[in-house]
Design a protein around this motif. Structure first.
Motif: not given
Lengths: 412, 410
Positions: A214-240
């Protein structure tokens, strides 16, 4: 929503206006996020009316807390509001030392009652006024009936009867509008895809035999948030994500920990301003077995067949046939999918009409954004997914993905 | 879903069976996750039929790829399947030199076909069979009209011409309002990771930091806690966070400033169950304006929390909360509700709502979000919200953060 195209389609289908009721469709028509009042997916809190006649103003009927958002989006000419359950006040223009006095003077005109959530008793009169103002009577109107709950249909149909309006289902008309993307929409999907690839990379880097599956899906979700934070200019409204690890595809793994030889399948997307990427890749923990390679090679040949065939002007079903033929010829004669991809955008699900299926005769056109996919779910081996997102241009097709389409081995 | 309670409610509503169609409700009935076949939220891919007669077995009608998940959830053993667009195969135990042989052997001789999405006629055929086998061809059957698209209603009517179809939306709300121990456990986990998210966000807040970093920190904090707890059923989080004095508009500034109010109205989902609670902080010392608003809300909040108890009509909770805020200097304060049930329904706010016209009596094993928020442009967004399990004797408050207006980022 491209209003010119909407009016053109209304003209072709003999409609005098659209009454948009589905949460994602209202959001699409007003270019405003859906908001919490739509969480129950009911008719009422948030509607849009688009007359065919371009001299008549477009209208939205929304809960009061959402008014600013709809006005700020600047798409809709006239915004009518009705009270929601949420209490708010605006004291920004009122000076004073005591906040209680400022609130009192800002709210002095208020009726001291709010509905439990929202009240159709307030929505329907606003709808009638909107129809009356535009003289939308005794004519044909499109309603997206795909999303109208049975509970609410009587209330709406009573209004339509009162105005002698003949309603027809405009769900397909709106799908048709959604299919052709604006540059703004393509930008959203492009960013969503970039974040998704970064999320997959981060998840792959975290994989190790012995960790929880189950850690793989959690790392993916964390990765999405980190990528949005690094991007800085986008509005991440969710992930699936539909992530599978190990030899099972659609059910809970038999044992909880990652093992050498596990297949890891990502089918996932970041969501930017409501626009959903939908891509997939497959990895192996340690060395890939011959069986795993046989399956993945067949799927990749199907994907390559589609990428070679895709060009503006060909029908969707040609892509389907190319992929199926190629996979079957690679040793899997029984391989049978219903579709090999679909449009992507901001509809209710990540898969939008049309589908790349055996029967879809529509032609590929510029400004479409499509997901092409060749998955295989084999309990006993594992889930495989290879999926690209592509933008169709006038003279070429652009693959947005940069990740390799190999069955990559993760050292571990 | 507890079938015995469902049957009781069916009998008192004079319904012979429930035909469950809403994605969240089918998942509630089968105990299996919703899955991608329900992404379109249309009637068909995934259904359940639960007869009122305790001799009648519940049946699930699902995509072939999901049969195993439904069977393994262990609630419904009669599972009928239909092919969807997803190519799925189980080759466990199949003979052959390699995977190609095993797939060929599992596929058999019959030509295989899969629909573009799903085949409504096949589903309706299965439904007709199940209805006939259960002796329900002329029965009174409840369907959740609030979840059934108009476009699908007529398909069911035509397929089951002699069945009387009635609305069972409210019956489902009643069922969902009472939680089992395992549902409460999911909500407890959801609250734990939500709190970790708020803590992580508070840790990054200081004047000069980017406003967007607050939501990123919240989301990371939730995921990291879920990983630490080794949760296998974490689905995601939601957040409505405001920073500064304009709670409903896009902030005009990019960075946090001294004196900003930071409001969290947030939650996380574990196994379909979603928490929903909130707190408010201030960057630096609160101003008298901020403290005055907060004190009034706090009075309302304490009134709501102390009124909420088994045996009390819900409207009492609403009236006491609103009266306390009004008595503390805000006589125009007017909410529609001061909370709601939480669980695994389509929206994170479930029936019953804590409102002036809800007279349902509070029962043990209900789980509520109790909230007393205020959104004031020119001052900021304020939220105070607990998640509370109602007990026969005593309630349990699931969240543990302070309910004071804490100064942070100093």
């Amino acid at each position: 929503m491209n209003l010119d195209r909407a009016r053109q389609l209304m003209e072709e289908q003999n409609l005098d206006g659209l009454l948009v009721v589905g949460p994602e469709n209202v959001s699409y028509a007003t270019r405003t996020p859906i908001g919490p009042v739509h969480m129950w997916r009911r008719f009422g809190p948030y509607l849009a009316i688009i007359p065919k006649d371009p001299t008549l103003p477009t209208a939205a009927i929304v809960v009061d807390t959402h008014e600013t958002a709809v006005r700020d989006a600047g798409v809709i000419d006239e915004v009518r509001t009705h009270p929601a359950w949420i209490e708010y006040a605006d004291v920004s223009g009122i000076d004073g030392d005591d906040v209680r006095e400022r609130v009192r003077s800002a709210t002095s005109h208020r009726e001291l009652f709010r509905p439990e959530r929202y009240d159709l008793g307030n929505v329907l009169p606003a709808l009638k006024e909107t129809l009356a103002d535009r003289n939308l009577r005794s004519c044909q109107i499109g309603v997206d009936l795909d999303y109208l709950p049975v509970t609410d249909q009587a209330a709406l149909f009573d209004v339509l009867r009162e105005f002698d309006l003949k309603a027809s289902d405009c769900s397909e008309l709106i799908q048709e509008l959604r299919l052709i993307k604006s540059d703004w929409e393509i930008d959203r999907l492009r960013t969503a895809l970039q974040l998704t690839e970064q999320g997959i990379r981060a998840a792959v880097n975290s994989v190790q035999a012995g960790k929880p599956r189950s850690s793989v899906s959690l790392a993916l979700k964390r990765g999405f948030v980190d990528a949005a934070a690094a991007h800085g200019q986008c509005n991440l409204t969710g992930t699936w994500d539909i992530t599978s690890v190990g030899p099972r595809t659609w059910s809970v793994p038999e044992s909880p920990l990652i093992e050498a030889g596990d297949l890891i399948k990502f089918d996932c997307g970041a969501i930017v301003d409501g626009y959903m990427a939908d891509m997939g890749r497959t990895f192996v923990v340690g060395f890939a077995s011959r069986d795993q390679r046989l399956v993945h090679d067949a799927l990749r040949s199907g994907m390559h067949a589609m990428l070679e065939a895709i060009t503006p002007g060909i029908p969707f079903h040609e892509l389907f046939c190319a992929a199926e033929r190629s996979i079957r010829a690679s040793g899997f004669e029984s391989y049978t999918r219903g579709h090999f991809g679909h449009s992507i955008g901001s509809d209710v699900g990540q898969e939008e009409w049309p589908w790349i299926s055996r029967t879809e005769s529509r032609l590929i056109e510029p400004h479409m954004v499509l997901a092409l996919e060749t998955p295989y779910y084999i309990d006993g081996v594992g889930g495989f997914m290879l999926e690209h997102n592509v933008v169709v241009h006038d003279d070429h097709v652009e693959v947005l993905n940069e990740l390799s389409d190999d069955l990559e081995e993760i050292p571990g | 879903m507890e079938f015995s309670r469902a049957r009781q409610l069916m009998r008192s509503a004079e319904i012979d069976a429930l035909l469950v169609v809403g994605p969240e409700n089918v998942s509630y009935a089968t105990g299996a996750p919703i899955g991608p076949v329900h992404m379109f939220r249309r009637f068909g891919p995934y259904l359940a039929l639960v007869p009122a007669d305790s001799n009648g077995e519940p049946v699930a009608i699902v995509a072939d790829s999901h049969e195993r998940a439904v069977l393994e959830a262990g609630r419904i053993s009669d599972v009928r399947t239909h092919p969807v667009w997803i190519e799925y195969m189980d080759i466990t135990g199949q003979p052959g030199r390699d995977v190609r042989d095993q797939v060929a052997s599992a596929a058999g001789e019959q030509p295989r076909q899969r629909p573009e999405l799903f085949d409504l006629d096949l589903v309706l055929g299965l439904l007709q069979e199940v209805i006939a086998e259960g002796g329900l061809s002329r029965a009174r059957i409840g369907v959740e009209f609030a979840q059934l698209p108009h476009a699908d209603y007529h398909s069911i009517r035509e397929a089951l011409p002699d069945v009387e179809i009635v609305d069972s939306s409210h019956l489902f709300r009643q069922l969902r309002a009472i939680k089992s121990a395992s549902e409460i456990e999911r909500l407890r986990e959801a609250v734990q990771i939500t709190e970790a998210g708020i803590r992580a966000a508070v840790a990054v807040i200081r004047a000069g930091e980017a406003i967007q970093s607050v939501e990123n920190a919240y989301r990371r904090g939730v995921i990291d806690k879920a990983a630490e707890m080794k949760l296998t059923a974490f689905r995601g989080s939601w957040d409505i966070i405001s920073v500064g004095d304009r709670p409903w508009s896009t902030p005009v500034r990019e960075h946090i400033a001294p004196g900003d109010i930071v409001k969290f109205d947030v939650g996380a989902t574990v196994g379909g169950y979603t928490s929903d609670f909130g707190r408010t902080f201030v960057v630096g010392e609160p101003s008298p304006h901020q403290q005055t608003v907060y004190d009034a809300l706090h009075a309302g909040f304490r009134a709501a929390v102390s009124t909420l108890a088994a045996g009390v009509p819900i409207s009492d909770v609403f009236h006491n909360a609103q009266a306390a805020v009004r008595a503390n200097g805000f006589p125009s304060y007017t909410r529609g509700h001061v909370g709601h049930s939480i669980g695994s329904d389509v929206g994170h706010e479930e029936w019953p709502w804590l409102s002036s016209y809800e007279h349902t009596v509070i029962e043990p094993q209900m789980v509520f979000a109790v909230e007393v928020p205020y959104y004031i442009d020119g001052v900021g967004g304020f939220m105070l919200e607990h998640n509370i399990v109602v007990g026969a004797e005593q309630n349990e408050i699931l969240d543990t953060l302070h309910d004071t207006l804490d100064a942070i980022g100093l």
